[in-house]
Design a protein around this motif. Structure first.
Motif, mmCIF file in Angstrom:
data_model
loop_
_atom_site.group_PDB
_atom_site.id
_atom_site.type_symbol
_atom_site.label_atom_id
_atom_site.label_comp_id
_atom_site.label_asym_id
_atom_site.label_seq_id
_atom_site.Cartn_x
_atom_site.Cartn_y
_atom_site.Cartn_z
ATOM 1 N N PHE A 9 -8.101 -18.057 -6.404
ATOM 2 C CA PHE A 9 -8.158 -19.129 -5.912
ATOM 3 C C PHE A 9 -7.368 -19.716 -6.501
ATOM 4 O O PHE A 9 -7.316 -20.399 -7.520
ATOM 5 N N ASP A 10 -6.562 -21.268 -5.536
ATOM 6 C CA ASP A 10 -5.020 -21.284 -6.322
ATOM 7 C C ASP A 10 -5.562 -23.333 -5.702
ATOM 8 O O ASP A 10 -6.197 -22.966 -5.154
ATOM 9 N N GLU A 11 -4.633 -23.940 -6.202
ATOM 10 C CA GLU A 11 -4.718 -25.486 -5.903
ATOM 11 C C GLU A 11 -4.682 -26.013 -4.793
ATOM 12 O O GLU A 11 -5.149 -26.837 -4.403
ATOM 13 N N ASN A 12 -3.797 -24.832 -3.716
ATOM 14 C CA ASN A 12 -4.153 -25.071 -2.061
ATOM 15 C C ASN A 12 -5.031 -24.723 -1.420
ATOM 16 O O ASN A 12 -4.803 -24.512 -0.198
ATOM 17 N N GLY A 13 -5.546 -23.768 -2.132
ATOM 18 C CA GLY A 13 -7.057 -23.304 -1.403
ATOM 19 C C GLY A 13 -7.125 -21.689 -0.609
ATOM 20 O O GLY A 13 -7.425 -20.879 0.074
ATOM 21 N N ASP A 14 -5.259 -20.632 -0.693
ATOM 22 C CA ASP A 14 -4.933 -20.099 -0.599
ATOM 23 C C ASP A 14 -5.474 -18.603 -1.791
ATOM 24 O O ASP A 14 -6.244 -18.881 -2.693
ATOM 25 N N VAL A 15 -5.886 -17.825 -1.249
ATOM 26 C CA VAL A 15 -6.512 -17.033 -1.357
ATOM 27 C C VAL A 15 -6.032 -15.347 -2.018
ATOM 28 O O VAL A 15 -5.019 -15.248 -1.046
ATOM 29 N N TRP A 16 -6.064 -15.411 -3.051
ATOM 30 C CA TRP A 16 -4.760 -13.786 -4.088
ATOM 31 C C TRP A 16 -6.074 -12.809 -3.779
ATOM 32 O O TRP A 16 -7.080 -12.852 -5.101
ATOM 33 N N LEU A 17 -5.397 -11.971 -3.319
ATOM 34 C CA LEU A 17 -6.342 -10.734 -4.111
ATOM 35 C C LEU A 17 -5.478 -9.673 -4.934
ATOM 36 O O LEU A 17 -4.099 -9.770 -4.560
ATOM 37 N N ALA A 18 -5.815 -9.499 -6.414
ATOM 38 C CA ALA A 18 -4.728 -7.841 -6.765
ATOM 39 C C ALA A 18 -6.026 -7.185 -7.373
ATOM 40 O O ALA A 18 -6.923 -6.887 -7.094
ATOM 41 N N GLY A 19 -5.045 -6.108 -7.039
ATOM 42 C CA GLY A 19 -5.201 -4.278 -6.951
ATOM 43 C C GLY A 19 -4.861 -4.199 -5.648
ATOM 44 O O GLY A 19 -3.361 -4.007 -5.418
ATOM 45 N N ILE A 20 -4.570 -2.306 -5.867
ATOM 46 C CA ILE A 20 -4.121 -2.097 -4.736
ATOM 47 C C ILE A 20 -4.329 -1.777 -3.689
ATOM 48 O O ILE A 20 -5.932 -0.435 -3.876
ATOM 49 N N PRO A 21 -4.453 -2.061 -2.510
ATOM 50 C CA PRO A 21 -5.414 -1.947 -1.732
ATOM 51 C C PRO A 21 -5.144 -0.534 -1.091
ATOM 52 O O PRO A 21 -3.794 0.134 -1.159
ATOM 53 N N ALA A 22 -6.344 0.339 -0.232
ATOM 54 C CA ALA A 22 -6.160 1.536 0.953
ATOM 55 C C ALA A 22 -4.948 1.069 1.664
ATOM 56 O O ALA A 22 -5.101 -0.362 2.104
ATOM 57 N N ARG A 23 -4.143 2.297 2.929
ATOM 58 C CA ARG A 23 -3.792 1.809 3.720
ATOM 59 C C ARG A 23 -3.711 0.625 4.394
ATOM 60 O O ARG A 23 -5.330 1.213 4.576
ATOM 61 N N GLY A 24 -4.036 -0.535 5.257
ATOM 62 C CA GLY A 24 -4.976 -0.695 6.327
ATOM 63 C C GLY A 24 -5.455 -1.781 5.620
ATOM 64 O O GLY A 24 -6.712 -2.734 6.873
ATOM 65 N N ASP A 25 -6.186 -1.433 4.554
ATOM 66 C CA ASP A 25 -7.487 -2.586 3.963
ATOM 67 C C ASP A 25 -6.985 -4.619 4.449
ATOM 68 O O ASP A 25 -8.135 -4.974 4.711
ATOM 69 N N PHE A 26 -6.048 -4.528 4.326
ATOM 70 C CA PHE A 26 -5.576 -6.439 4.441
ATOM 71 C C PHE A 26 -5.897 -6.658 6.283
ATOM 72 O O PHE A 26 -6.529 -7.692 6.799
ATOM 73 N N ARG A 27 -5.404 -5.166 6.796
ATOM 74 C CA ARG A 27 -5.859 -5.598 8.133
ATOM 75 C C ARG A 27 -7.001 -5.605 8.858
ATOM 76 O O ARG A 27 -7.584 -6.566 9.500
ATOM 77 N N ARG A 28 -7.495 -5.009 8.257
ATOM 78 C CA ARG A 28 -9.013 -4.739 8.789
ATOM 79 C C ARG A 28 -9.973 -6.079 8.041
ATOM 80 O O ARG A 28 -11.295 -6.302 8.728
ATOM 81 N N LEU A 29 -9.486 -5.853 6.932
ATOM 82 C CA LEU A 29 -10.018 -7.610 6.256
ATOM 83 C C LEU A 29 -9.907 -8.708 7.368
ATOM 84 O O LEU A 29 -10.333 -10.250 8.030
ATOM 85 N N ARG A 30 -8.174 -9.082 7.477
ATOM 86 C CA ARG A 30 -7.744 -10.036 9.054
ATOM 87 C C ARG A 30 -9.189 -9.740 9.470
ATOM 88 O O ARG A 30 -9.631 -11.107 10.741
ATOM 89 N N ALA A 31 -8.832 -8.365 10.701
ATOM 90 C CA ALA A 31 -10.057 -8.078 11.625
ATOM 91 C C ALA A 31 -11.550 -8.740 11.344
ATOM 92 O O ALA A 31 -11.648 -9.314 12.294
#
Length: 217
Positions: free
Chosen positions: A175-197
């Motif tokens: 988490f940064d000072e603006n409240g943004d969330v960062w993910l460190a790692g190597i996601p599988a294809r489509g992981d970010f979109r599945r998380l958003r859904a």
């Protein structure tokens, strides 16, 4: 005068980009801009400008407990002078291993590495290719190559020269000072979109940094 460098962020500990508890350093700015990249926010140059002195001062408290350092981006080799100064300063301060990710192929950086020996223990080279499979550890696509450059690199990273498995499907959450969330790692294809859904299904909203011009495979 200390060399200037554009950085996206630094974080400790990172546990998903190499063995142990690692200092993570992300450069800002990328000229390669692979289609489907998960980190479009790191493409723009001229943002997050600081100095190598300030970076070393910021990460110094972590050296005594860090197992290694991972440098990614953005594209570190777009700022070669700053990159190699940072590597020299880190090498003088810690015995931990240094892993670097670059989108450049080995043939384009091997000469620069040969003239600066012993600064990097392992390096993953090559651009992310969304049309390639994703079956190898530490790599976003199977065209990328893991090079072990030192005895320490071989000792620490030889075990990553393998197929991807469940050990690799984890993320560090920052988490940064603006409240943004960062993910460190190597996601599988489509992981970010599945998380958003999933989050949007629960009434939340999520803006992701993935290049969505191309479908995740």
């Amino acid at each position: 005068m200390s060399t200037t460098v554009d950085l996206s962020r630094i974080h400790f500990p990172v546990t998903t980009l190499g063995p142990g508890r690692r200092i993570g350093i992300w450069f800002q700015g990328c000229s390669i801009r692979c289609p489907g990249c998960i980190s479009m926010d790191t493409w723009v140059h001229g943002r997050g400008t600081t100095t190598i002195d300030q970076v070393v001062e910021a990460i110094s408290p972590w050296f005594s407990t860090a197992d290694g350092i991972t440098i990614s981006g953005g594209e570190p080799f777009d700022q070669r002078e700053a990159l190699f100064e940072l590597l020299r300063r880190i090498r003088a301060r810690t015995n931990g291993d240094i892993l670097l990710f670059t989108g450049y192929p080995w043939t384009e950086i091997s000469e620069a590495l040969a003239s600066s020996t012993n600064l990097i223990d392992a390096i993953v080279t090559g651009p992310f290719d969304i049309d390639q499979k994703q079956t190898l550890a530490l790599r976003g696509s199977d065209n990328q190559k893991l090079h072990l450059l030192s005895p320490l690199g071989r000792a620490q990273f030889e075990s990553f020269d393998r197929s991807v498995d469940e050990r690799d499907r984890t993320f560090d959450v920052m988490f940064d000072e603006n409240g943004d969330v960062w993910l460190a790692g190597i996601p599988a294809r489509g992981d970010f979109r599945r998380l958003r859904a999933i989050l949007e299904g629960g009434g939340s909203t999520l803006r992701i940094s993935e290049d969505t011009r191309f479908p995740s495979l």
